[in-house]
Each structure stands twice: as structure tokens, then as C-alpha cells.
Motif scaffolding. Structure first.
Motif, mmCIF file in Angstrom:
data_model
loop_
_atom_site.group_PDB
_atom_site.id
_atom_site.type_symbol
_atom_site.label_atom_id
_atom_site.label_comp_id
_atom_site.label_asym_id
_atom_site.label_seq_id
_atom_site.Cartn_x
_atom_site.Cartn_y
_atom_site.Cartn_z
ATOM 1 N N LEU A 320 0.882 -1.197 0.065
ATOM 2 C CA LEU A 320 -0.044 0.184 -0.068
ATOM 3 C C LEU A 320 0.831 1.041 0.184
ATOM 4 C CD1 LEU A 320 -1.443 -2.286 1.454
ATOM 5 C CD2 LEU A 320 -3.001 -0.604 2.703
ATOM 6 N N GLY A 321 0.682 2.114 -0.861
ATOM 7 C CA GLY A 321 1.256 3.357 -1.050
ATOM 8 C C GLY A 321 1.644 3.936 -2.394
ATOM 9 N N GLY A 322 2.055 5.252 -2.346
ATOM 10 C CA GLY A 322 2.377 6.030 -3.476
ATOM 11 C C GLY A 322 3.741 5.630 -4.183
ATOM 12 N N VAL A 323 4.139 6.173 -5.113
ATOM 13 C CA VAL A 323 5.586 6.147 -5.743
ATOM 14 C C VAL A 323 6.384 7.448 -5.557
ATOM 15 C CG1 VAL A 323 6.697 5.804 -7.885
ATOM 16 C CG2 VAL A 323 4.553 4.550 -7.412
ATOM 17 N N ASP A 324 7.532 7.120 -4.724
ATOM 18 C CA ASP A 324 8.503 7.979 -4.631
ATOM 19 C C ASP A 324 9.453 8.137 -5.842
ATOM 20 O OD1 ASP A 324 7.555 9.389 -2.394
ATOM 21 O OD2 ASP A 324 9.672 8.836 -1.210
ATOM 22 N N ASP A 325 9.889 7.146 -6.432
ATOM 23 C CA ASP A 325 10.639 6.917 -7.371
ATOM 24 C C ASP A 325 10.376 6.076 -8.475
ATOM 25 O OD1 ASP A 325 13.202 6.118 -8.916
ATOM 26 O OD2 ASP A 325 14.492 6.037 -7.430
ATOM 27 N N GLU A 326 9.764 6.664 -9.558
ATOM 28 C CA GLU A 326 9.037 5.996 -10.563
ATOM 29 C C GLU A 326 9.883 4.871 -11.081
ATOM 30 O OE1 GLU A 326 6.271 4.557 -12.541
ATOM 31 O OE2 GLU A 326 5.749 6.279 -11.643
ATOM 32 N N GLU A 327 11.327 5.281 -11.451
ATOM 33 C CA GLU A 327 12.254 4.147 -12.075
ATOM 34 C C GLU A 327 12.542 3.014 -10.983
ATOM 35 O OE1 GLU A 327 16.830 3.546 -13.285
ATOM 36 O OE2 GLU A 327 16.220 5.626 -12.840
ATOM 37 N N TYR A 328 12.525 3.329 -9.874
ATOM 38 C CA TYR A 328 12.756 2.122 -8.719
ATOM 39 C C TYR A 328 11.253 1.183 -8.787
ATOM 40 C CZ TYR A 328 13.631 -0.306 -4.349
ATOM 41 O OH TYR A 328 13.695 -1.359 -3.422
ATOM 42 N N ALA A 329 10.265 2.057 -8.966
ATOM 43 C CA ALA A 329 8.887 1.415 -8.735
ATOM 44 C C ALA A 329 8.758 0.411 -9.948
ATOM 45 C CB ALA A 329 7.795 2.287 -8.797
ATOM 46 N N GLN A 330 9.054 0.752 -11.095
ATOM 47 C CA GLN A 330 9.200 -0.062 -12.218
ATOM 48 C C GLN A 330 10.040 -1.411 -12.280
ATOM 49 O OE1 GLN A 330 6.902 0.163 -14.930
ATOM 50 N NE2 GLN A 330 6.062 2.205 -14.141
ATOM 51 N N GLU A 331 11.292 -1.105 -11.481
ATOM 52 C CA GLU A 331 11.992 -2.271 -11.294
ATOM 53 C C GLU A 331 11.273 -3.104 -10.315
ATOM 54 O OE1 GLU A 331 15.575 -0.525 -9.945
ATOM 55 O OE2 GLU A 331 16.215 0.482 -11.433
ATOM 56 N N CYS A 332 10.484 -2.717 -9.428
ATOM 57 C CA CYS A 332 10.020 -3.704 -8.257
ATOM 58 C C CYS A 332 8.811 -4.162 -9.211
ATOM 59 C CB CYS A 332 9.214 -2.602 -7.229
ATOM 60 S SG CYS A 332 10.481 -2.066 -6.117
ATOM 61 N N TYR A 333 8.091 -3.775 -10.046
ATOM 62 C CA TYR A 333 7.069 -4.525 -10.823
ATOM 63 C C TYR A 333 7.525 -5.677 -11.421
ATOM 64 C CZ TYR A 333 4.180 -0.063 -9.755
ATOM 65 O OH TYR A 333 3.981 1.158 -9.113
ATOM 66 N N GLN A 334 8.670 -5.053 -12.322
ATOM 67 C CA GLN A 334 9.301 -6.257 -13.281
ATOM 68 C C GLN A 334 9.879 -7.359 -12.356
ATOM 69 O OE1 GLN A 334 9.838 -5.913 -16.353
ATOM 70 N NE2 GLN A 334 10.370 -7.972 -16.246
ATOM 71 N N LEU A 335 10.445 -7.061 -11.068
ATOM 72 C CA LEU A 335 11.048 -8.100 -10.289
ATOM 73 C C LEU A 335 9.937 -9.138 -10.088
ATOM 74 C CD1 LEU A 335 13.338 -9.491 -8.922
ATOM 75 C CD2 LEU A 335 12.716 -7.650 -6.680
ATOM 76 N N VAL A 336 8.608 -8.679 -9.625
ATOM 77 C CA VAL A 336 7.469 -9.711 -9.442
ATOM 78 C C VAL A 336 7.263 -10.351 -10.418
ATOM 79 C CG1 VAL A 336 4.996 -9.530 -8.790
ATOM 80 C CG2 VAL A 336 6.524 -8.274 -7.327
ATOM 81 N N GLU A 337 7.241 -9.764 -11.816
ATOM 82 C CA GLU A 337 7.005 -10.382 -12.796
ATOM 83 C C GLU A 337 8.094 -11.424 -13.059
ATOM 84 O OE1 GLU A 337 6.577 -9.564 -17.537
ATOM 85 O OE2 GLU A 337 5.819 -8.032 -16.021
ATOM 86 N N ASN A 338 9.174 -11.188 -13.017
ATOM 87 C CA ASN A 338 10.389 -12.268 -13.179
ATOM 88 C C ASN A 338 10.504 -13.236 -12.536
ATOM 89 O OD1 ASN A 338 11.185 -10.221 -14.894
ATOM 90 N ND2 ASN A 338 12.887 -9.474 -13.966
ATOM 91 N N LEU A 339 10.187 -12.965 -11.091
ATOM 92 C CA LEU A 339 10.151 -14.097 -10.427
ATOM 93 C C LEU A 339 8.605 -15.031 -10.357
ATOM 94 C CD1 LEU A 339 11.518 -12.574 -6.948
ATOM 95 C CD2 LEU A 339 12.600 -14.239 -8.688
ATOM 96 N N ASP A 340 7.939 -14.492 -11.025
ATOM 97 C CA ASP A 340 6.667 -14.830 -11.515
ATOM 98 C C ASP A 340 5.722 -15.196 -10.062
ATOM 99 O OD1 ASP A 340 4.246 -16.220 -12.688
ATOM 100 O OD2 ASP A 340 5.266 -17.968 -12.552
ATOM 101 N N ILE A 341 5.716 -14.329 -9.160
ATOM 102 C CA ILE A 341 5.006 -14.386 -7.805
ATOM 103 C C ILE A 341 3.389 -13.864 -8.019
ATOM 104 C CG2 ILE A 341 4.947 -13.342 -5.500
ATOM 105 C CD1 ILE A 341 7.698 -12.602 -5.864
ATOM 106 N N LYS A 342 2.377 -14.773 -7.582
ATOM 107 C CA LYS A 342 1.293 -14.532 -7.853
ATOM 108 C C LYS A 342 0.467 -13.828 -6.717
ATOM 109 C CE LYS A 342 1.715 -16.950 -11.816
ATOM 110 N NZ LYS A 342 1.655 -16.101 -12.990
ATOM 111 N N GLY A 343 1.202 -13.946 -5.701
ATOM 112 C CA GLY A 343 0.419 -13.385 -4.306
ATOM 113 C C GLY A 343 0.550 -12.065 -3.797
#
Length: 471
Positions: A320-343
Motif C-alpha cells: 500500500l502506498g504511492g510512488v516516490d521513485d518511478e524508475e525504482y517502482a518499475q524495477e519492483c514491478y518487473q521483479l515480481v513478474e520475473n519471479l512469477d509471484i502470484k500473491g
């Protein structure tokens, strides 16, 4: 009284953390008038506020650091420095406690152009001499551009017009502390410093990890931020922090012990205390109330949750929360996708009070913290917390001296995936224990961390500064 709040990189441009705290702070003191003197990184953010400003905010003065890059050197600008001024500039370049009054005079009364000065023969002569002594094996161009990028924002800020107020209250050291020191010099009025985290220590951690800093200058950048902190520590009438260990650090860094006060954070307990527990649906729902920023170490949170899903399959993570660093946020989204985490769900900016009904406990994986509001709010809702061992998180979880309410969660080392995963797994394994620890945290907040208590203490300091009488 009229109070100028000096803010850097937070309110009113971002949600959460210090910004949320600041908004509630102003609202809780309607008897005072506030001026906001805010420092932002980018001029494009001018006027783009995340909050509707309270009616007792009279003015907003915005200063953006990238505007310093737009200042052009004057072709006819000439500089003839006295020996005292040369020594002061040399100490400034070397981050060695310069005479700030001399600098204030140069950029306020004599109105030096910072761009012109940093291209002047006088400056280049001082820098050349220092380069030979301090950086003989570093290319002069690298030294020049590093020192220029370090000093330009400082010299630019020293030339800003100071808004008129009775008290100047800065919420950090750094650039905000520098403006407070400048205001005291220009107006003769008192200043107060309230640190949520130890600013200079946080910058040191960032610089050590930073890729953009030339290795030969990491120590210099660290010394730079300690130098800025020292300026306001020495001038403030009061220096406040959130917990005892932070107070000890401030004193180690130069704050006068007689001026230091510990004022713990306070939350509006009644907003959270009646939130019902989530019904047992076979899943354990974990909440992370954080901004997507590197200092919150969201990547370690993601990796740790990934390890947790290898231990059990009935878990979900809500970020829960907003984005301070857009580039870092995109890296986090990509990490979830790369690890294929569903939860994992990135929920964004939501009503935390309402969303808490869906959560069993919360987690905080920050690399650095002061006294996090999210932990206090989780406790007030009867939810235990897994946190990294930063700031006063251990004290919140285990209780300080004279606090016998019991443990309210689990602690893990910062950036330790396995430790955090094991702590979450332990929390997931026993619903009865979770509720018991949540109640311990709830009683702790009810007793020690209420918003009216906090506001009364700050108001007492304002009255003591303004009226000269200890209340």
C-alpha cells in the motif's frame, strides 16, 4: 504566532511518512499561522500539491534545486575576496565548518551570483590549491564538476529571500537546516530543528550505495552533509528527535545536550483502535504500508515474500502506498513478474484505515527509519509487525524502559531476505499469537504514542521560544 515550517522533499508534494505527519501537525495547531518554505528537486512540481492546504497555512514559498542550474554567469561580475572570505570558501570546499555568517553576508547583502562565482578566478585559484593538496591523483575536471555540483545548490539557497516569521522550524538538517540558519541570520529570530531520522546518517548510507558518486569523492559528499547538519545543530534553540538513541546521535554530531528534547511520534489512536480483525479465511494477508522508494527496500521485501511462498502457499502480500521513485517502482514491478509471484498486489494510495480490515499483520523492510508511523498505526489496529532492526523499531516491538506490555512482533536484520522470510513465516503460523502480540502493541500505542500528547509537547516548545517562559 507565525511559524515558518521548512521542509525538504516531502510535504506538500508527496503522500505518506513525514508529509502525512506534517499535514496532521498543521491541522492540530489552528491557533498558529504557518508559512511553508519548501525545497523541492524539480521546478516542474511547482504548485502540484498532494494535499489541500489547511486554512492556517498563510503562504507557500517554493525553492527548487534544479533552478540553480538555470542561473547564468554575468560577464561583468568581478570578485575580490578578503582573506577571511578566502578561508571561508576554502573550508566550505573542504567541508570543514566554514564561517556561515561570512557566506550569508556574501550572498544576502552583497548578492553574489553563484554561477559567476564558481567560474571566477578567485574560486578556481582556491580549488586548484586544494586539488594539489587533497586530490593530486584525480583529474581536475572531475574534481571541478564534483565540487561545483556540491556547492551550487548551497550558494543558490543562500541567496533566497527569507519569508518573515516569528519562529523558523525545520523538519530536517541538510538544505532545510541551511535555510533555517540563513533565516536566523537575516531576521534574528529563533530556529527549531525536529529530525524524524538522522538526515546526515541517511545521506551517508545513500552515498555509500550510490553509483553516481565518483569513488574518490564519496567521503567528501558524506562530509558535506555532516557539515550542513552541524550548521543548524549549533544555531537551533531546540533540537528534537523521536527516541533516545537518535538523541544520543545528535549530541555526538554536535547538538548541545541542554537544547535536545525527545518527543515521540503520536497517532490518532481512535481512528484505528476499533478496526475488526480479519475473519480466518485460510489465508494470511500481510500489508506493507510504504512508499515505493529505495530507502524502504521494497526489492528485499519482494524477495523475502518469494522465499515465504516456498514455505507456505496460503499467503498474500498487499503493498500500500504511492510512488516516490518511478524508475525504482518499475524495477519492483518487473521483479515480481520475473519471479512469477502470484500473491503480491500493488494496491497504490488507499485509505489505510479501511484496508487494515483485510490484513492479519504488517511488515516494514526499510534500510533506515526514525519512528515509523505505519508501525504505530498497525499496533493501534491490533496488528503485530515484522520490521527490520532500524531506527527505534526494536524499541517499538519490544518496549522501552518502563514499558511492560510485551512483545508486539518480530525483528530481522535489514536487507536480510532469509531472516525476514523466517520472521513472516513465524508470524503466519499462529493466529492466536498474532492477536496476542497485536494487543500488546495496541496497549503500547494507547499509553505512549497519542497525537494530542505529541502536539502538546511541540506547542510547549513554541511557547517557551516565543514567550521566554518554560511552561
Amino acid at each position: 504566532m507565525k511559524i515558518c515550517l521548512i521542509l525538504e522533499g516531502s510535504y506538500p508534494y508527496t503522500y505518506g511518512g513525514v508529509a502525512t505527519w506534517m499535514h496532521g501537525y498543521i491541522q492540530a495547531l489552528p491557533e498558529h499561522t504557518f508559512i511553508l518554505w519548501v525545497i523541492g528537486a524539480h521546478a516542474r512540481d511547482k504548485g502540484h500539491y498532494k494535499y489541500e492546504l489547511p486554512p492556517n497555512v498563510e503562504e507557500v514559498h517554493e525553492v527548487f534545486l534544479d533552478d540553480a542550474l538555470k542561473v547564468r554567469a554575468g560577464k561583468k561580475d568581478k570578485f575580490k575576496l578578503t582573506e577571511d572570505e578566502k578561508e571561508t570558501i576554502e573550508r566550505l570546499i573542504d567541508c570543514e565548518s566554514p564561517n556561515w555568517e561570512i557566506l550569508f553576508d556574501m550572498y544576502q547583502r552583497r548578492r553574489y551570483n553563484p554561477a559567476s562565482f564558481l567560474m571566477s578566478e578567485e574560486f578556481l585559484n582556491i580549488l586548484t590549491r586544494l586539488c594539489k593538496e587533497k586530490y593530486p591523483y584525480v583529474a581536475f575536471a572531475e574534481t571541478f564538476h564534483t565540487i561545483r555540483s556540491m556547492l551550487l545548490p548551497v550558494l543558490y539557497l543562500l541567496g533566497r529571500e527569507v519569508p518573515e516569521a516569528d519562529i523558523y522550524h525545520t523538519i530536517c538538517t541538510g538544505y532545510g537546516g541551511l535555510l533555517a540558519s540563513l533565516a536566523s541570520y537575516v531576521t534574528g529570530h529563533p530556529i527549531m530543528l525536529s529530525e524524524h531520522g538522522i538526515y546526515s546518517r541517511e545521506r551517508e548510507e545513500e552515498i555509500i550505495r550510490a553509483q553516481w558518486v565518483i569513488p574518490a569523492f564519496k567521503r567528501q559528499w558524506i562530509r558535506f552533509f555532516y557539515m550542513l547538519s552541524d550548521a543548524v545543530y549549533k544555531r537551533a534553540t531546540f533540537v528534537t528527535c523521536l527516541f533516545e538513541n537518535a538523541n544520543k546521535i545528535q549530541i555526538e554530531l554536535g547538538a548541545d545536550p541542554s537544547k535536545c528534547k525527545v518527543i515521540p511520534n503520536g497517532i490518532r489512536y481512535e481512528r484505528f483502535c476499533n478496526i475488526p480483525y480479519k475473519e480466518d479465511d485460510g489465508f494470511v494477508d500481510i500489508g506493507a504500508v510504504i512508499r515505493l522508494a529505495q530507502i524502504k527496500d521494497v526489492k528485499t521485501l519482494i524477495y523475502s515474500f518469494h522465499e515465504l511462498t516456498g514455505m507456505r502457499d496460503n499467503v498474500r502480500l498487499h503493498i500500500l502506498g504511492g510512488v516516490d521513485d518511478e524508475e525504482y517502482a518499475q524495477e519492483c514491478y518487473q521483479l515480481v513478474e520475473n519471479l512469477d509471484i502470484k500473491g503480491i498486489k500493488f494496491v497504490g494510495q488507499v485509505d489505510v484505515v479501511k484496508y487494515m480490515e483485510k490484513l492479519d499483520f504488517t511488515i516494514l523492510t526499510s534500510i533506515s527509519e526514525g519512528q515509523p508511523l505505519s508501525v504505530l498505526e498497525s499496533f493501534a489496529a491490533g496488528r503485530p509487525v515484522v520490521t527490520t532492526d532500524v531506527g527505534c523499531c526494536r524499541e517499538l516491538i519490544e518496549g522501552a524502559s518502563g514499558d511492560f506490555f510485551g512483545t508486539a512482533g518480530y525483528i530481522a536484520p535489514p536487507m536480510h531476505r532469509e531472516g525476514l522470510a523466517k520472521a513472516m513465516n513465524r508470524m503466519c503460523s499462529d493466529r492466536k499469537k498474532r492477536i496476542e502480540m497485536g494487543q500488546n502493541g495496541k496497549r503500547r500505542v494507547e499509553k505512549f504514542f497519542r497525537h494530542p500528547q505529541m502536539m502538546s509537547r511541540y506547542n510547549q516548545l513554541y511557547n517557551e521560544i516565543y514567550y521566554g517562559v518554560k511552561w
